[in-house]
Structure formats: structure tokens, C-alpha cells
Design a protein around this motif. Sequence first.
Motif, PDB file in Angstrom:
ATOM      1  N   THR A  10      45.992  57.033  30.656  1.00  0.00           N
ATOM      2  CA  THR A  10      45.312  57.021  29.394  1.00  0.00           C
ATOM      3  C   THR A  10      46.020  57.823  28.697  1.00  0.00           C
ATOM      4  OG1 THR A  10      43.468  56.932  29.819  1.00  0.00           O
ATOM      5  CG2 THR A  10      42.808  58.860  28.506  1.00  0.00           C
ATOM      6  N   THR A  31      53.653  43.146  37.049  1.00  0.00           N
ATOM      7  CA  THR A  31      53.069  44.001  35.914  1.00  0.00           C
ATOM      8  C   THR A  31      54.279  43.897  34.872  1.00  0.00           C
ATOM      9  OG1 THR A  31      51.077  44.113  36.349  1.00  0.00           O
ATOM     10  CG2 THR A  31      50.860  44.903  34.613  1.00  0.00           C
ATOM     11  N   ASN A  84      52.291  53.981  38.856  1.00  0.00           N
ATOM     12  CA  ASN A  84      51.562  52.557  39.439  1.00  0.00           C
ATOM     13  C   ASN A  84      51.865  51.246  39.985  1.00  0.00           C
ATOM     14  OD1 ASN A  84      49.409  54.055  38.583  1.00  0.00           O
ATOM     15  ND2 ASN A  84      49.285  53.363  36.059  1.00  0.00           N
TER      16      ASN A  84
END
Lengths: 121, 395
Positions: free
Chosen positions: B355, B378, B292
Motif C-alpha cells: 500500500t 513474482t 517481500n
Amino acid sequence: MKKRVLVVDDDPKHLLTTRDLLELSGYEVAVHNTPFRTTEIVQTWKPDLVLLDVNMPGLAGDRLCGLVRANGNSRNVLIMLHSSNDEESLRESARHFAADGYICKGDIAGLRRKVAAALGC
Amino acid sequence: MKDTIRDAPRAGELICSREAISPMMRVDTVVDQLFRKQQKETLALVEHRQVHGLAMRNKVFSILFRRFGFELFGRDPIIAVAERNPLIVDEKQPLEAVLDLAMQRPLADIYDEIVVVDGNGHYQGLLSVKGMILAQGNVLANSVVQQELALTKAREMKKISEIKSQFIAHVTHELRSPTNAIIGLAELLRLSPEGKLTPEMEKQLALLSASAVNLRAIITNILDLSKIEAGRMEVRSESFDLITLLDEVAETTRVLLAGRPVAVRVVTAMSELLLDSDMIKVRQILLNLTSNAAKFTEEGEILLRVTEERGAVLIGVTDTGIGIRDTDLEKLFVAFTQLEDAQTRKHEGTGLGLTITRQLVHLLEGTIAVHSHFGQGTTFEVRIPRQSGEREKRL
Ligand SMILES: Nc1ncnc2c1ncn2[C@@H]1O[C@H](COP(=O)(O)OP(=O)(O)OP(=O)(O)O)[C@@H](O)[C@H]1O
Ligand SMILES: [Mg+2]
């Protein structure tokens, strides 16, 4: 003297890439495209390490591992499973058939690292 | 069991007669209705919607046809010979409760009809006890049939879900072989002797490798999700060095960047940090986070920071990418959710990564947290016990 690696796999693309990759890393490589006669080749060519595919027609590589080992002369050869199976089942097979480890196909860095660690160079 | 109660009819639904007569109607007229013309079993005596009693054939009969009865009562209002305290129930009472009340009556009255009223006490109709017993039999029979149906359905669903996970296991395996071949062949091309590749080709090759490695990761995620759903994800602990694993993850992450100017670094003061955990799962967790970070960072750096805590390790994955809005944070861990608008989306993915990551973290008895500044970057933080899984449990 160069360390010898025997790669047994029924997929010719895989034999080609693995041989080239390992040769570029400085090993002497032989390939064999069927599980049959593997024990014989191990005895005559005397590799330091055998990479066995798991899903091969005729005889699964994890069982072949036991057969190669059962032969007195090749009891000490290093054997690793090298397969497209998911890593968790590969870990189980390696444990179950007392292989010296496993390498996931497609993990090239892992291939180089684990082969080097096994052969001590 | 809940089904039986929910499906049981209410008193109001079982009313067998809504007829009523005035309590002041003369006994001889009523007798006509009960015995001659209409052969009614029971008539309710109602005035201004209030119930005053029941005129029941067998009871009226036993009063009137005793000696002189008819002569004595014939001209009186029917109320004089009626049952004046019938059982009255609310229309909303469930069948079972009404039957209970009915059965508590003296033996001679058990089969007397029951009066149903609404919430205001207004007459609605009569219930016959025999009818109710029949209805209850049906409800019981139905609930047995329904349970049988539900069981069969559950068995079918289980079978379908087993077939589904087998199918996914099979398909992912079939997808992996060619993907691995692409990864290997791209790497061989990349290793071509110096000068054989133009800079343009080298860039294309980096993209080819990154796409193939990414595809491989997606396949792994799909298989993992299917295993988690089927409850077939087991934790197997082994001793391994987390720092070595982090270096390996950093290396894979660099491939995913396909030449973008982002530095990937492992930040730690330790040269070794032994964990007793499931290495495959820890790697999967970290790769999902770094992939990510790689996906959403155009330039800057991705840091893998590790610190020790009492009995646990804390791993932070920090990027200098696009960041996440506060309002979006809670959507992150929902399967198939991506924050970008589907129409204008720039980044590939299935929306499964986080998830699965969270499920894997929980399997290892750890926790995951996220902090982000929109437009700046992030940090995902994972805390994992130094020991988890079977080995610890066996002790
Ligand atoms: N480091 C990050 N920076 C910015 N946004 C992020 C970051 N990590 C996750 N997101 C947002 O959360 C969404 C969900 O992430 P997740 O990993 O679950 O799915 P994905 O990366 O889109 O697909 P997949 O991981 O299945 O290939 C992403 O689509 C993205 O919008
Ligand atoms: Mg992702």
C-alpha cells in the motif's frame, strides 16, 4: 595515522556500539555523552569527523553543529548527524544546519559506508 | 446544501387535515360545520376519492352573507359556492416546490389551503400555507444547526487526526532507539573474533539481526503511512546514483534472508545511472519490494533488474518464491491485506508494505505493475521518471 572520530550522544548503549563498530573498521574513536563541552573537545582532541546525535537533553545536536563550526579553529571539521529520527527529518536538519551529511542509527552498512566516504578511506 | 434538500419534508408529511365532505352536502349543513359547531377553516369536497373543490370559511362567508346569499344558496349543494380549482399537489413534492406554487397564486388566494393527492390522484388531505411556512423555517434553522455541527465535527476530526499523527511520530521514534541498539549489538556479536561463536549461534544471530532489521522497516512503514494519510509526505529531489542505491538495497535484503539459500543480485549493464528524485522514497519502494521477495522465497534468487527508458527508469524485482494467484493480484495493494490465511500464516508482516509502496510510487509520478506465476515466482515492476519532484517543478 588513524583517522579520528568523535561520537557525541546521550545514550550509552549507542556510544558503546558505535565506538566498537568504528574501531573494528580501523578508526580511532572518542565518545562524549553530553552536548556540553563538545566544542572544547573538538578543539583539543582534533577529530577528523564528529558524529552528533540530534535529540540530546540541553542542546539539540543539529544546533550544536552550528556552535562547533562557529569556533574558528574547528571550522573545517566534518560533522554528520547520527540519529534515530526518521530519515526525512534528518535530511532536513542536515540541510538546515549545514552538516556534511547524516547517518540513520541502525543502518550499520550506511554508517561504515558514509564514514569511509567522508574520511576518504 | 444537499442536506437541506434531502431533509426537507414532502407535501404528504405536512398534511394538517384529512377530513372531507361530499360535494353534494347542503350548503346550510356545511355552514353549520364551518361557523358554528366545528370552526373549521376549510373542508375538502371529495367523492369517490376524487377532489371536486374546497369549501373555505372566508370565501363561503363572503358569498353567503352578501345580501340574500343564504336564502339563494342555502339548499343547494355546497359545490355550488365552492372553490372549484384549488391548487393540487402530489404527496411526494418537496416542501419548497409546493410553497413556490402556492406563492405564484393571485394575492387573494395565496393563503388558500392546498390539496394533496397520491400518485393515483386520490385525495390524501390538506396543507395549510401558514403551516408550511413554519415548517420551512424549521428546516432552514435545522440546516444551519446541522452545518454548524458538521463543521465542529470536522474540526474535531482534524484535531484528532493531528494528535494521532503526532502520537505515531512519537511512538515510532521511541521504538526506533531500542531497535537500533539491538541491530548494533547483534552486529558486534557477529563480528566477534573467529572461533568464539558456534555455527548454531551464528545462525541465531542472523535471525536476530533479520528480525531487528525487519522491525525497523515496519516502524518506518507505519510512520510513512501516517505521513501519507496526513498529507505530510513531501517529495525532495536530489541527484543520486541508482546503481549504488540498488547495491545498498541488495545488501539489506541479504540480511533479511537470515542465511536462507537465496542469491540477491543487481542485474544491469550500467555502472552508473543518475536520477533526480527523492532517494529516501526510491529506497523505501525498493526495500518494500525486496523484503517481500525475501519473505516469500525459500530458495533460488532475487534479482534487481534496471533498464532505461525514455525519461524514466524501469526497475524489476523478481523472485523465485511462492508466487501469487491471478485472483489475488487485485487485493495486493489494499492496506492490511495479506494473502495467507490469518490462522495458518507462516510469514510476519502488517500488510502495509505494498500500500505504501504504491503511494510512494505515485508521489514520484511513477507506476507499479506485478506479474506472477503461482508456485514459481513474482516480478514487481516500478517505472519512475528520471526527474521528479520540486527540482523539476522549479524549472
Ligand atoms: N513477492 C511476493 N511473493 C508472494 N506473495 C507476495 C509477494 N509480495 C507480496 N505478496 C503478498 O501480498 C501481501 C501483501 O504484501 P505487503 O507487502 O503489502 O504486506 P506484508 O509483506 O504482508 O506486510 P508488511 O510489508 O507490512 O510487513 C503479502 O502478505 C503476501 O501475501
Ligand atoms: Mg511487505
